[in-house]
Scaffold this active site. Structure first.
Site, short mmCIF file in Angstrom:
data_model
loop_
_atom_site.label_atom_id
_atom_site.label_comp_id
_atom_site.label_asym_id
_atom_site.label_seq_id
_atom_site.Cartn_x
_atom_site.Cartn_y
_atom_site.Cartn_z
N SER A 8 0.82 -1.21 0.00
CA SER A 8 0.00 0.00 0.00
C SER A 8 0.86 1.25 0.00
O SER A 8 1.62 1.50 0.94
CB SER A 8 -0.91 0.01 1.23
N HIS A 31 -1.13 -1.24 -4.25
CA HIS A 31 -2.42 -0.87 -3.68
C HIS A 31 -2.47 0.64 -3.49
O HIS A 31 -1.61 1.23 -2.83
CB HIS A 31 -2.59 -1.58 -2.33
N ASP A 33 -4.72 3.70 -2.14
CA ASP A 33 -5.87 4.08 -1.32
C ASP A 33 -6.35 5.48 -1.71
O ASP A 33 -5.62 6.46 -1.57
CB ASP A 33 -5.49 4.09 0.16
N MET A 35 -9.00 8.29 -0.82
CA MET A 35 -9.90 8.72 0.27
C MET A 35 -10.36 10.15 0.00
O MET A 35 -9.57 10.98 -0.45
CB MET A 35 -9.18 8.65 1.62
N HIS A 64 -8.24 1.20 -4.33
CA HIS A 64 -9.25 0.98 -3.28
C HIS A 64 -9.93 2.32 -3.01
O HIS A 64 -9.33 3.21 -2.41
CB HIS A 64 -8.54 0.42 -2.03
N MET A 66 -12.15 4.57 -1.13
CA MET A 66 -12.86 4.82 0.13
C MET A 66 -13.51 6.19 0.00
O MET A 66 -13.09 7.17 0.61
CB MET A 66 -11.88 4.76 1.31
N MET A 135 -12.08 -5.63 5.09
CA MET A 135 -11.24 -4.69 5.84
C MET A 135 -10.95 -5.27 7.23
O MET A 135 -11.89 -5.65 7.95
CB MET A 135 -11.93 -3.34 5.98
N GLY A 140 -9.55 4.29 6.57
CA GLY A 140 -9.33 5.72 6.76
C GLY A 140 -7.89 6.09 7.07
O GLY A 140 -7.44 7.16 6.68
N PHE A 141 -7.17 5.22 7.77
CA PHE A 141 -5.79 5.55 8.15
C PHE A 141 -4.91 4.32 8.08
O PHE A 141 -5.35 3.22 8.41
CB PHE A 141 -5.74 6.11 9.58
N GLY A 142 -3.66 4.51 7.66
CA GLY A 142 -2.69 3.42 7.66
C GLY A 142 -2.13 3.22 9.06
O GLY A 142 -2.32 4.04 9.95
N GLY A 143 -1.44 2.09 9.24
CA GLY A 143 -0.73 1.86 10.49
C GLY A 143 -1.57 1.40 11.66
O GLY A 143 -1.11 1.39 12.80
N ASP A 173 -7.06 -6.21 4.14
CA ASP A 173 -6.37 -4.92 4.16
C ASP A 173 -6.50 -4.33 5.56
O ASP A 173 -7.60 -4.11 6.03
CB ASP A 173 -7.01 -3.99 3.12
N GLY A 174 -5.35 -4.09 6.20
CA GLY A 174 -5.34 -3.44 7.51
C GLY A 174 -4.56 -4.24 8.53
O GLY A 174 -4.98 -5.32 8.93
N GLY A 175 -3.40 -3.73 8.91
CA GLY A 175 -2.60 -4.39 9.94
C GLY A 175 -1.98 -5.71 9.50
O GLY A 175 -1.59 -6.53 10.33
N SER A 196 2.72 -0.45 6.13
CA SER A 196 3.93 -0.18 6.90
C SER A 196 4.83 -1.41 7.01
O SER A 196 6.03 -1.29 7.14
CB SER A 196 3.57 0.36 8.29
#
Length: 228
Positions: A8, A31, A33, A35, A64, A66, A135, A140-143, A173-175, A196
């Protein structure tokens, strides 16, 4: 079936996007994002940046969205050069029509679900899609930290895909990181977005290879891949 890694660029250095795209050239997808500060409380990039990225890298773009009104905007991302476009079902007015339009323009059509959105009401839509995105954080936010409570949903989604005999990719997607990717693969995911975990590493290309290796090992043992 081989796992796919989609780094990402939300976690990349936005001042050096072309170089950051080249740093992960062994990845399956890049990827992106998008937004709009309405559907999610953050603002990132839009069509012109996607056009520039598509020219700067040979890695296909996985966009993606959003955003609100994806029915209106998603086709423009295909025209901008995206190989796969994901819209959120919570924001789409006519998801079947939109998926068909994305496919007709030549990209893979993908639908995303926020953590609280169940998969079951959308079972009949699955044949219209090329990919489904679960998800594993609030968009909305990375990390953000991975939400373990999404693993049963990934399993149920994989069961639905198998029941219908579909060639449908299942993305998370996410963490996603070296500490969570194996659980995702075991539960049924085969496309992994990592931000990350890739761009925070000293060698992003090596981070992609390491994640792929972990996913391959986990999928080799996964019951969902071998019981059907």
């Amino acid at each position: 079936m081989a796992p796919q890694i989609s780094p990402s660029i939300l976690s990349a250095d936005f001042a050096r996007l072309a170089e950051e795209a080249k740093a992960v050239e062994g990845a399956d997808w890049l990827h992106v994002d998008v937004m709009d500060n309405h559907f999610v409380p953050n603002l990132t990039l839009g069509v012109p940046v996607v056009e520039s990225l598509a020219r700067a890298t040979d890695t296909p773009l996985d966009c993606h969205l959003m955003i609100e009104a994806p029915d209106r905007w998603a086709p423009q991302y295909v025209e901008a050069g995206a190989g796969s476009v994901t819209f959120h079902v919570e924001a789409a007015t006519a998801p079947v029509r939109l998926a068909r339009e994305i496919r007709a323009k030549g990209a893979r059509a993908s639908m995303a679900l926020r953590p609280a959105t169940p998969i079951e009401p959308y079972e009949d839509l699955l044949p219209e899609l090329d990919m489904l995105l679960i998800m594993t954080v609030e968009p909305g936010f990375g990390g953000q930290a991975f939400l373990d409570i999404m693993l049963p949903k990934i399993r149920r989604t994989r069961e639905l895909i198998s029941r219908h005999g579909l060639e449908l990719w299942l993305q998370v997607d996410g963490g996603v990181s070296t500490s969570t990717i194996e659980r995702c693969a075991e539960a049924g995911a085969d496309v992994f977005v990592a931000g990350s975990a890739v761009y925070g590493a000293s060698d992003p290309a090596e981070a992609v290879r390491a994640l792929r290796k972990q996913a391959e090992a986990s999928m080799a043992k996964a019951s969902w891949l071998h019981d059907h």
